[in-house]
Design an enzyme around this catalytic site. Sequence first.
Site, PDB file in Angstrom:
ATOM      1  N   ASN A   1     140.315   5.594  97.435  1.00 44.72           N
ATOM      2  CA  ASN A   1     139.856   5.873  96.070  1.00 44.72           C
ATOM      3  C   ASN A   1     139.321   7.290  95.893  1.00 44.72           C
ATOM      4  O   ASN A   1     138.791   7.632  94.839  1.00 44.72           O
ATOM      5  CB  ASN A   1     138.788   4.866  95.653  1.00 44.72           C
ATOM      6  CG  ASN A   1     137.492   5.027  96.436  1.00 44.72           C
ATOM      7  OD1 ASN A   1     137.466   5.721  97.461  1.00 44.72           O
ATOM      8  ND2 ASN A   1     136.430   4.395  95.973  1.00 44.72           N
TER       9      ASN A   1
ATOM     10  N   GLN B   1     130.454  29.677  84.595  1.00 49.05           N
ATOM     11  CA  GLN B   1     129.670  28.937  83.598  1.00 49.05           C
ATOM     12  C   GLN B   1     128.180  29.178  83.865  1.00 49.05           C
ATOM     13  O   GLN B   1     127.430  28.279  84.212  1.00 49.05           O
ATOM     14  CB  GLN B   1     130.018  27.453  83.663  1.00 49.05           C
ATOM     15  CG  GLN B   1     131.481  27.169  83.355  1.00 49.05           C
ATOM     16  CD  GLN B   1     131.805  25.691  83.372  1.00 49.05           C
ATOM     17  OE1 GLN B   1     131.061  24.867  82.838  1.00 49.05           O
ATOM     18  NE2 GLN B   1     132.927  25.332  83.983  1.00 49.05           N
TER      19      GLN B   1
ATOM     20  N   LYS C   1     137.956  44.693  75.405  1.00 49.22           N
ATOM     21  CA  LYS C   1     138.734  43.490  75.144  1.00 49.22           C
ATOM     22  C   LYS C   1     137.918  42.511  74.323  1.00 49.22           C
ATOM     23  O   LYS C   1     136.685  42.593  74.253  1.00 49.22           O
ATOM     24  CB  LYS C   1     139.199  42.836  76.450  1.00 49.22           C
ATOM     25  CG  LYS C   1     138.098  42.107  77.212  1.00 49.22           C
ATOM     26  CD  LYS C   1     138.665  41.376  78.414  1.00 49.22           C
ATOM     27  CE  LYS C   1     137.572  40.558  79.100  1.00 49.22           C
ATOM     28  NZ  LYS C   1     138.048  39.842  80.278  1.00 49.22           N
TER      29      LYS C   1
ATOM     30  N   ASP D   1     137.748  43.876  89.742  1.00 47.60           N
ATOM     31  CA  ASP D   1     137.211  42.661  89.141  1.00 47.60           C
ATOM     32  C   ASP D   1     136.729  41.751  90.266  1.00 47.60           C
ATOM     33  O   ASP D   1     137.051  41.962  91.435  1.00 47.60           O
ATOM     34  CB  ASP D   1     138.278  41.954  88.296  1.00 47.60           C
ATOM     35  CG  ASP D   1     137.680  41.169  87.140  1.00 47.60           C
ATOM     36  OD1 ASP D   1     136.440  40.981  87.131  1.00 47.60           O
ATOM     37  OD2 ASP D   1     138.440  40.736  86.259  1.00 47.60           O
TER      38      ASP D   1
ATOM     39  N   ASP E   1     142.173  34.773  88.140  1.00 44.91           N
ATOM     40  CA  ASP E   1     142.493  33.354  87.973  1.00 44.91           C
ATOM     41  C   ASP E   1     143.953  33.220  87.535  1.00 44.91           C
ATOM     42  O   ASP E   1     144.853  33.187  88.373  1.00 44.91           O
ATOM     43  CB  ASP E   1     141.525  32.722  86.978  1.00 44.91           C
ATOM     44  CG  ASP E   1     141.617  31.191  86.965  1.00 44.91           C
ATOM     45  OD1 ASP E   1     142.521  30.650  87.624  1.00 44.91           O
ATOM     46  OD2 ASP E   1     140.794  30.548  86.310  1.00 44.91           O
ATOM     47  N   THR E   2     144.218  33.166  86.252  1.00 48.03           N
ATOM     48  CA  THR E   2     145.611  33.068  85.806  1.00 48.03           C
ATOM     49  C   THR E   2     146.298  34.423  85.717  1.00 48.03           C
ATOM     50  O   THR E   2     147.506  34.491  85.526  1.00 48.03           O
ATOM     51  CB  THR E   2     145.688  32.391  84.430  1.00 48.03           C
ATOM     52  OG1 THR E   2     144.968  33.183  83.475  1.00 48.03           O
ATOM     53  CG2 THR E   2     145.105  30.989  84.476  1.00 48.03           C
TER      54      THR E   2
END
Length: 321
Positions: free
Chosen positions: A43, A103, A199, A227, A231-232
């Site tokens: 699980n 975050q 930006k 940086d 990420d993407t």
Amino acid sequence: MLKKTPTKTIMLFSGRAHPTLAEEVAELLQTELVPTTSYSFANGEIYVRFDKSVRGCDAFVIQSHTAPINDAIMEQLIMVDALKRASAKRITVILPFYGYARQDKKHLGREPISARLMADLFTAAGADRLMTVDLHTAQIQGFFDGPVDHLLAMPILTRYVRKKYGRRDLAVVSPDAGRIKVAESWANQLQAPLAFIHKTRDPRKPNESKANRVVGEVEGRTCILVDDLIDTGGTIVQAVEALMEAGAADVVVAATHAVFSDPAVDRLKNSSAREIVVTNTLPLEDDKHFDKLTVLSIAPLLAQATAAVFEDGSVTSLFTD
């Protein structure tokens, strides 16, 4: 009669997220990773047991928070809990990449501050100290109620850039206004002028931003675009193209954490950047390597910092000449 107090013992533990990095750190420290039994139940629940006694040891638990990130975090928390219950003397959590670091504040109402929650979780599990590399924002150090060693990959990256591109006319570029302080440190190290990309970002749309214009002198220069993470790849590739349109001779991207979520690899290898330089704080599968990519090892920095903490030495001295 009391026995003579034994000398303290260093023990290095690794989760399953990035064992290659942990093994490299252990080799540099001239020690071995503690044998550990780890597996997941059907699980998804995680089980951990250390195969050696850890009583009274100075424990260092290394785990990169890579995808699936929640599994990596939970496994490390369970390892810390197991060490605490087995009477380890001191537990240092090594986070080459600190999950949820983006975050770190509320942009909109009813949002969490997940970076703080991360620190609280490690405190509750029993961690005495945190060690991490290039936090998204430095103030995250204050979320943990204990010592935090915030290591910087900049010396490793700037050494490489200086050796390969130091004879060119350079400019250091921040991909946004929020990274200017870090880029300024790079500019001082490389003795190069500073520029940044203006930006805009919609807080309701993650991983999306728009590069508007270049602020600073970049024409005819090799731009070092710095940086903390990729990420993407959308933000960094937009910045690369904006620099080329502004007349840059070349663009070299330097970042600490290669998150490389899809479609980052395709974006980066098809971009106008000459080279993408990252460290191995996160594991990279074979299909995420490409010709323009250079991966530098962060293991020497982690090993030196671990040795300094174990010997009660200075970690700050690692970043001063």
